[in-house]
Design a protein around this motif. Structure first.
Motif, short mmCIF file in Angstrom:
data_model
loop_
_atom_site.label_atom_id
_atom_site.label_comp_id
_atom_site.label_asym_id
_atom_site.label_seq_id
_atom_site.Cartn_x
_atom_site.Cartn_y
_atom_site.Cartn_z
N GLN A 1 -6.03 1.84 3.59
CA GLN A 1 -6.01 1.83 5.06
C GLN A 1 -7.42 2.06 5.63
O GLN A 1 -7.85 1.39 6.56
CB GLN A 1 -5.06 2.93 5.56
N SER A 2 -8.14 3.02 5.02
CA SER A 2 -9.51 3.30 5.47
C SER A 2 -10.41 2.10 5.25
O SER A 2 -11.24 1.76 6.12
CB SER A 2 -10.05 4.53 4.72
N TRP B 1 0.82 -1.21 0.00
CA TRP B 1 0.00 0.00 0.00
C TRP B 1 0.86 1.26 0.00
O TRP B 1 0.53 2.25 -0.67
CB TRP B 1 -0.91 0.03 1.22
N GLN B 2 1.93 1.25 0.78
CA GLN B 2 2.74 2.44 0.97
C GLN B 2 3.37 2.94 -0.32
O GLN B 2 3.71 4.11 -0.45
CB GLN B 2 3.82 2.19 2.02
N TRP C 1 -2.97 5.16 -3.66
CA TRP C 1 -4.26 4.88 -3.02
C TRP C 1 -4.08 4.24 -1.64
O TRP C 1 -4.95 3.56 -1.12
CB TRP C 1 -5.13 3.98 -3.91
N ASN C 2 -2.93 4.51 -1.00
CA ASN C 2 -2.60 3.94 0.30
C ASN C 2 -3.64 4.34 1.36
O ASN C 2 -4.12 3.51 2.12
CB ASN C 2 -1.21 4.42 0.72
N ARG C 3 -4.02 5.63 1.35
CA ARG C 3 -4.97 6.10 2.36
C ARG C 3 -6.33 5.41 2.21
O ARG C 3 -6.98 5.06 3.18
CB ARG C 3 -5.12 7.62 2.25
N THR C 4 -6.76 5.22 0.94
CA THR C 4 -8.03 4.53 0.69
C THR C 4 -7.98 3.10 1.22
O THR C 4 -8.93 2.61 1.86
CB THR C 4 -8.35 4.52 -0.81
#
Length: 576
Positions: free
Chosen positions: A119-120, A109-110, A114-117
């Protein structure tokens, strides 16, 4: 398929496609309607938009949880969209997400935008009850738990989905008031919002805005209607007062003009209502064409039909399986054709009455089957022929275990006297359909020879869609048709005689089918309404007017006699 089935969307990684296909088959066997991207995206469609549309229309969003799906951008987009729209989400665990697996996924992800998406999404999934499919020995019990979860609180979920789709259409149409809820639909939506405000999945903000805007529009409409009623009431009061003042003048000086104007207005009112009925009649034909398309698609996805490639299905088995479906859809015919079909080839399996199709009907039927096979897409059309007319649809059939085309099904409704009688009853009219060869095909009127004589000028084009009414006025009515490059024309016939010598007022219109440049005239539609009640009302009003005029005349005569007698009495001598 039961009417309360949930519409399920399956989100999966391509690495887990084998399990996705297994789940798809098992849900179908359990009579659950399933949307999955290899089944439901048509060729040439905007792929991601079609996926979002599938999520919008789904009642339940199933997410196959594995290391591959958590690391997939597309899977995360689908999950984020479902979460954003408060869809009912069921995570199915295909792989245990332990600390090592989560660390590998988080590392991937990092390196993405779209890492934040992701994680959410993961934080949201952790708070949803999981169903575990990572132990084959517990598959049956877990699958039953999945079905129970899918069907849980189905009314709320289906209403959530239906209203969300309507709200999305309203929002996409720049919040056009014409897309808002009205009447009973609005009352039902308000009850749902109040009852399920805290239920999972909770209504979205768009739900609330859509229902609130609908209520405001409904209140505005009611207020506007009330103002119109008050205005009408005031106008009526003014009219009654004016009539009382001018009654004497009208009776004696304008009686012939009143009678003529009354006849015009009564005829115009009938003509207007008939023109609206003609438009509604054609809309109902279009709706039935869409229903035929749905019927064809449904039959094409029946398991038995999709298993025909095994060559072991008898005609008796086919009829036994399909007959209930045919009856449920009120179909007159269901036929199956192999993919090798060519012109003139008989269907392999069929359930239909024995009918000798005329050339135009037969040609269209074969063209539709060939189109369905060649383009692997569903098709439909309406043909008005003699002695037979049909609403026809065809859909391709694929093997149950692959996307291989094995043939096509064809379904048909017959446009006969019974068919148009049902429509005529709904619209409270009489109706006649003539084909492009100027032959009357179907009618609700029991005296077709007399009717044929009355409408022949319109069928033969002698009047050029114009008419002279019974009072010598020439009319030509042209109204824009709602499809590009096509005109919708109305022409009004004079009075004709129907059943039991009943006088009918009739409207003629070209029966234009198809859309845009494909629109073409299949025949002519005539709709008629009884004029006897209008004539009776006119006679009654005339009788009242003449009776009132007689009373006024007698009163005036008596008054004149009385006034004329006063000088005579004054001039008499006492002796007389």
């Amino acid at each position: 398929m039961a009417t309360n089935n949930a519409h399920v969307f399956i989100s999966y990684s391509r690495r887990n496609i084998d399990f996705a296909k297994l789940l798809f088959r098992e849900l179908n066997k359990s009579k659950r309607d399933v949307w999955v991207d290899w089944e439901d995206i048509p060729r040439g469609a905007d792929w991601l938009q079609e996926i979002y549309s599938g999520i919008d229309n789904a009642d339940t969003f199933i997410f196959l949880v594995s290391e591959h799906s958590l690391a997939s951008e597309i899977c995360n987009r689908e999950l984020a969209y479902a979460l954003q729209h408060n869809k009912k989400i069921i995570p199915l665990i295909l792989q245990e997400i332990n600390e090592d697996v989560h660390q590998r996924v988080a590392t991937k992800w990092q390196s993405t935008d779209w890492n934040r998406t992701a994680q959410s999404n993961w934080n949201a999934l952790k708070h949803i009850n999981w169903i575990f499919f990572n132990n084959p020995a517990k598959y049956n019990s877990e699958f039953q738990a999945l079905l129970n979860t899918v069907d849980q609180d189905l009314f709320h979920i289906k209403t959530h989905t239906r209203l969300l789709v309507r709200a999305q259409e309203w929002h996409n149409a720049e919040r056009n008031p014409s897309s808002l809820l009205q009447g009973d639909d609005l009352i039902s939506a308000e009850f749902w919002l109040k009852t399920y405000a805290e239920a999972d999945p909770i209504p979205t903000q768009l739900h609330k805005e859509f229902i609130q805007a609908s209520r405001e529009q409904e209140n505005d409409n009611l207020a506007y209607e009330k103002r119109l009623q008050n205005q009408a009431k005031n106008r009526l009061q003014i009219l009654v007062g004016s009539f009382a003042v001018l009654l004497g003048v009208i009776v004696f000086a304008l009686l012939p003009l009143i009678n003529t104007q009354l006849e015009f207005r009564l005829a115009d009112d009938i003509d207007f209502r008939l023109s609206e009925a003609a438009l509604s009649f054609r809309d109902l034909l279009d709706d039935d064409e869409e229903l035929a398309l749905v019927s064809a698609l449904f039959v094409a996805n029946v398991d038995l039909v999709r298993e025909l490639a095994d060559d072991n299905v008898s005609a008796e088995e086919f009829e036994r399986e399909i007959a209930p479906i045919r009856d449920d859809f009120d179909l007159q015919e269901v036929s199956f054709f192999w993919a090798s079909f060519d012109y003139g080839t008989e269907p392999v399996y069929f359930i239909r009455p024995e009918i000798n199709h005329n050339e135009r009907v037969q040609q269209l039927r074969e063209d539709l089957v060939l189109d369905a096979l060649e383009f692997e897409d569903d098709v439909s059309d309406i043909v008005i022929g003699s002695p037979e007319s049909q609403i026809i649809a065809a859909a391709p059939v694929y093997r149950t275990d692959s996307d291989d085309l094995i043939g096509a099904v064809l379904v048909a409704y017959h446009i006969n006297d019974e068919y148009i009688s049902e429509i005529a009853d709904i619209l409270d009219i009489e109706a006649i359909i003539a084909n492009i060869e100027n032959q009357i095909v179907v009618t609700t009127i029991s005296t077709p020879p007399e009717i044929a004589d009355s409408i022949r000028p319109y069928l033969e084009g002698d009047l050029d869609y114009e008419y002279t009414d019974t009072y010598g006025n020439l009319y030509g009515i042209y109204e824009d048709y709602d499809q590009e490059d096509a005109d919708f024309e109305l022409s009004f016939a004079d009075f004709v005689t129907g059943e039991n010598e009943e006088e009918l007022r009739m409207v003629a219109t070209p029966l234009i089918l198809g859309e845009g440049q494909d629109a073409f005239q299949e025949g002519t539609l005539f709709v008629a309404s009884s004029f006897d009640s209008v004539n009776a009302l006119q006679d009654t009003i005339q009788m009242i007017i003449f009776a009132f005029a007689g009373v006024i005349g007698i009163v005036v005569l008596v008054l004149l006699v009385f006034l004329a007698g006063i000088p005579y009495l004054r001039n008499r001598s006492p002796e007389e």
